[in-house]
Design a protein around this motif. Structure first.
Motif, PDB file in Angstrom:
ATOM      1  N   GLY A 107       0.767   6.736   4.334  1.00  0.00           N
ATOM      2  CA  GLY A 107       1.875   7.528   4.869  1.00  0.00           C
ATOM      3  C   GLY A 107       3.228   7.043   4.390  1.00  0.00           C
ATOM      4  O   GLY A 107       4.267   7.575   4.750  1.00  0.00           O
ATOM      5  N   LEU A 108       3.222   6.009   3.531  1.00  0.00           N
ATOM      6  CA  LEU A 108       4.500   5.442   3.072  1.00  0.00           C
ATOM      7  C   LEU A 108       4.954   6.027   1.745  1.00  0.00           C
ATOM      8  O   LEU A 108       6.073   5.809   1.318  1.00  0.00           O
ATOM      9  CB  LEU A 108       4.377   3.919   2.911  1.00  0.00           C
ATOM     10  N   GLN A 109       4.065   6.766   1.092  1.00  0.00           N
ATOM     11  CA  GLN A 109       4.379   7.246  -0.259  1.00  0.00           C
ATOM     12  C   GLN A 109       5.679   8.050  -0.296  1.00  0.00           C
ATOM     13  O   GLN A 109       6.586   7.746  -1.063  1.00  0.00           O
ATOM     14  CB  GLN A 109       3.213   8.102  -0.763  1.00  0.00           C
ATOM     15  N   ALA A 110       5.775   9.060   0.573  1.00  0.00           N
ATOM     16  CA  ALA A 110       6.976   9.910   0.592  1.00  0.00           C
ATOM     17  C   ALA A 110       8.181   9.178   1.176  1.00  0.00           C
ATOM     18  O   ALA A 110       9.324   9.453   0.831  1.00  0.00           O
ATOM     19  CB  ALA A 110       6.698  11.172   1.396  1.00  0.00           C
ATOM     20  N   HIS A 111       7.912   8.215   2.048  1.00  0.00           N
ATOM     21  CA  HIS A 111       9.004   7.542   2.762  1.00  0.00           C
ATOM     22  C   HIS A 111       9.638   6.406   1.957  1.00  0.00           C
ATOM     23  O   HIS A 111      10.631   5.827   2.386  1.00  0.00           O
ATOM     24  CB  HIS A 111       8.501   7.003   4.110  1.00  0.00           C
ATOM     25  N   THR A 112       9.032   6.085   0.809  1.00  0.00           N
ATOM     26  CA  THR A 112       9.605   4.989   0.004  1.00  0.00           C
ATOM     27  C   THR A 112      10.203   5.519  -1.298  1.00  0.00           C
ATOM     28  O   THR A 112      10.285   4.813  -2.288  1.00  0.00           O
ATOM     29  CB  THR A 112       8.535   3.914  -0.299  1.00  0.00           C
ATOM     30  N   GLN A 113      10.615   6.789  -1.273  1.00  0.00           N
ATOM     31  CA  GLN A 113      11.282   7.389  -2.434  1.00  0.00           C
ATOM     32  C   GLN A 113      12.770   7.045  -2.405  1.00  0.00           C
ATOM     33  O   GLN A 113      13.314   6.714  -1.354  1.00  0.00           O
ATOM     34  CB  GLN A 113      11.157   8.921  -2.395  1.00  0.00           C
ATOM     35  N   MET A 114      13.404   7.237  -3.564  1.00  0.00           N
ATOM     36  CA  MET A 114      14.861   7.079  -3.650  1.00  0.00           C
ATOM     37  C   MET A 114      15.560   7.984  -2.630  1.00  0.00           C
ATOM     38  O   MET A 114      15.080   9.077  -2.325  1.00  0.00           O
ATOM     39  CB  MET A 114      15.344   7.493  -5.038  1.00  0.00           C
ATOM     40  N   PHE A 115      16.700   7.547  -2.148  1.00  0.00           N
ATOM     41  CA  PHE A 115      17.631   8.308  -1.293  1.00  0.00           C
ATOM     42  C   PHE A 115      17.164   8.457   0.161  1.00  0.00           C
ATOM     43  O   PHE A 115      17.874   9.046   0.964  1.00  0.00           O
ATOM     44  CB  PHE A 115      17.949   9.716  -1.840  1.00  0.00           C
ATOM     45  N   VAL A 116      15.959   7.952   0.493  1.00  0.00           N
ATOM     46  CA  VAL A 116      15.505   8.085   1.883  1.00  0.00           C
ATOM     47  C   VAL A 116      16.429   7.264   2.789  1.00  0.00           C
ATOM     48  O   VAL A 116      16.711   6.095   2.518  1.00  0.00           O
ATOM     49  CB  VAL A 116      14.031   7.627   2.038  1.00  0.00           C
TER      50      VAL A 116
ATOM     51  N   ARG B  15       0.815  -1.230   0.000  1.00  0.00           N
ATOM     52  CA  ARG B  15       0.000   0.000   0.000  1.00  0.00           C
ATOM     53  C   ARG B  15       0.850   1.283   0.000  1.00  0.00           C
ATOM     54  O   ARG B  15       0.365   2.358   0.365  1.00  0.00           O
ATOM     55  CB  ARG B  15      -0.961   0.007   1.207  1.00  0.00           C
ATOM     56  N   ALA B  16       2.112   1.160  -0.427  1.00  0.00           N
ATOM     57  CA  ALA B  16       3.018   2.324  -0.368  1.00  0.00           C
ATOM     58  C   ALA B  16       2.602   3.434  -1.326  1.00  0.00           C
ATOM     59  O   ALA B  16       3.002   4.591  -1.168  1.00  0.00           O
ATOM     60  CB  ALA B  16       4.450   1.892  -0.659  1.00  0.00           C
ATOM     61  N   LYS B  17       1.800   3.087  -2.350  1.00  0.00           N
ATOM     62  CA  LYS B  17       1.383   4.121  -3.301  1.00  0.00           C
ATOM     63  C   LYS B  17       0.117   4.840  -2.843  1.00  0.00           C
ATOM     64  O   LYS B  17      -0.302   5.821  -3.442  1.00  0.00           O
ATOM     65  CB  LYS B  17       1.169   3.501  -4.683  1.00  0.00           C
ATOM     66  N   LYS B  18      -0.494   4.333  -1.793  1.00  0.00           N
ATOM     67  CA  LYS B  18      -1.712   4.957  -1.255  1.00  0.00           C
ATOM     68  C   LYS B  18      -1.318   6.117  -0.346  1.00  0.00           C
ATOM     69  O   LYS B  18      -0.513   5.938   0.575  1.00  0.00           O
ATOM     70  CB  LYS B  18      -2.532   3.941  -0.444  1.00  0.00           C
ATOM     71  N   VAL B  19      -1.920   7.267  -0.582  1.00  0.00           N
ATOM     72  CA  VAL B  19      -1.573   8.460   0.199  1.00  0.00           C
ATOM     73  C   VAL B  19      -1.816   8.212   1.691  1.00  0.00           C
ATOM     74  O   VAL B  19      -1.013   8.589   2.543  1.00  0.00           O
ATOM     75  CB  VAL B  19      -2.401   9.676  -0.285  1.00  0.00           C
ATOM     76  N   LYS B  20      -2.919   7.543   1.995  1.00  0.00           N
ATOM     77  CA  LYS B  20      -3.294   7.347   3.402  1.00  0.00           C
ATOM     78  C   LYS B  20      -2.291   6.490   4.172  1.00  0.00           C
ATOM     79  O   LYS B  20      -2.209   6.568   5.394  1.00  0.00           O
ATOM     80  CB  LYS B  20      -4.679   6.700   3.493  1.00  0.00           C
TER      81      LYS B  20
END
Length: 251
Positions: A43-52, A36-41
């Motif tokens: 909370g993982l969307q921003a945290h699973t980007q490159m360089f995190v 569910r990382a692509k779901k806004v709710k």
């Protein structure tokens, strides 16, 4: 499992999931399913980007692990804002990732990636950091290059060097340039700096600032070396080339 790490790959999977790969603090590549990382709710969307960079909590038995949560330490947010910076940072991660065997563990690779991302965040040129990574990873791709003496005459006077010869596999000085009219010409300053950066341990690199034209020369040569000696083409470099073409085209 709880491990610090940096996301070096993030791929969409199906409607709502992602598969991320982290390079953990011990230098191992760990692929994780982020549900569910692509779901806004989520909370993982921003945290699973490159360089995190963060503390990753996950379950793993065999094969791919499953991500539970991420405690973000540094999102390297500014890298998402500048296309050139993020492309060069991607070139760093792509080089390190591709230099590693399937189950290889390399603390040095983790330290190298952590170092370059920290430097970029502090304002050091991302292009310069990509040059450092490409120089440090060369031997992993099965080749080396020397920039500090003329490959034909053996002359160690670096002020006389005017290019790099693929015919003779090394730097070449003015007096013998006629022996390879196709040598890649670049300034002796670029060759001098390539030699320094190649030999200098990362923990000795403090303030680094190099003129843009010199960086471009160094980048061009080193990408040619990878193509010529290792048959390597980098996806991130393709994007950099496209961005440069857009920048130089006034229309």
């Amino acid at each position: 499992m709880k491990q610090k790490g940096i996301i070096i790959k993030s791929v969409d999977y199906g409607e709502s999931d992602k598969i991320i790969t982290i390079l953990n603090e011990y230098g191992a590549k760990i692929p994780l399913m982020a549900r569910r990382a692509k779901k806004v709710k989520s909370g993982l969307q921003a945290h699973t980007q490159m360089f995190v960079y963060g503390l990753f909590i996950y379950n793993k038995w065999r094969g791919m692990g499953t991500l539970n949560s991420i405690d973000v330490i540094d999102q390297h947010y500014e890298l998402q804002l500048d296309l050139f910076e993020s492309s060069y940072a991607s070139l760093c991660t792509e080089t390190i990732e591709r230099s590693m065997e399937e189950n290889e563990v390399s603390k040095y690779n983790y330290d190298l990636l952590y170092f370059v991302l920290t430097k970029i965040t502090e304002g050091t040129s991302a292009q310069l950091m990509s040059i450092v990574v490409l120089l440090k990873c060369m031997s992993k791709f099965g080749f080396t290059a020397s920039f500090n003496h003329c490959v034909i005459t053996g002359n160690e006077d670096q002020s006389k060097l005017v290019g790099y010869s693929f015919k003779f596999d090394g730097a070449i000085s003015e007096e013998v340039l006629y022996q390879d009219p196709h040598a890649f010409k670049l300034t002796n300053r670029s060759l001098y700096l390539l030699d320094i950066l190649q030999k200098l341990p990362i923990n000795k690199m403090n303030s680094l600032s190099i003129h843009k034209e010199i960086l471009d020369e160094m980048s061009e040569l080193i990408i040619m070396l990878y193509r010529e000696y290792a048959g390597m083409f980098f996806k991130s470099q393709k994007l950099i080339n496209q961005l440069k073409r857009l920048e130089s085209d006034p229309h």
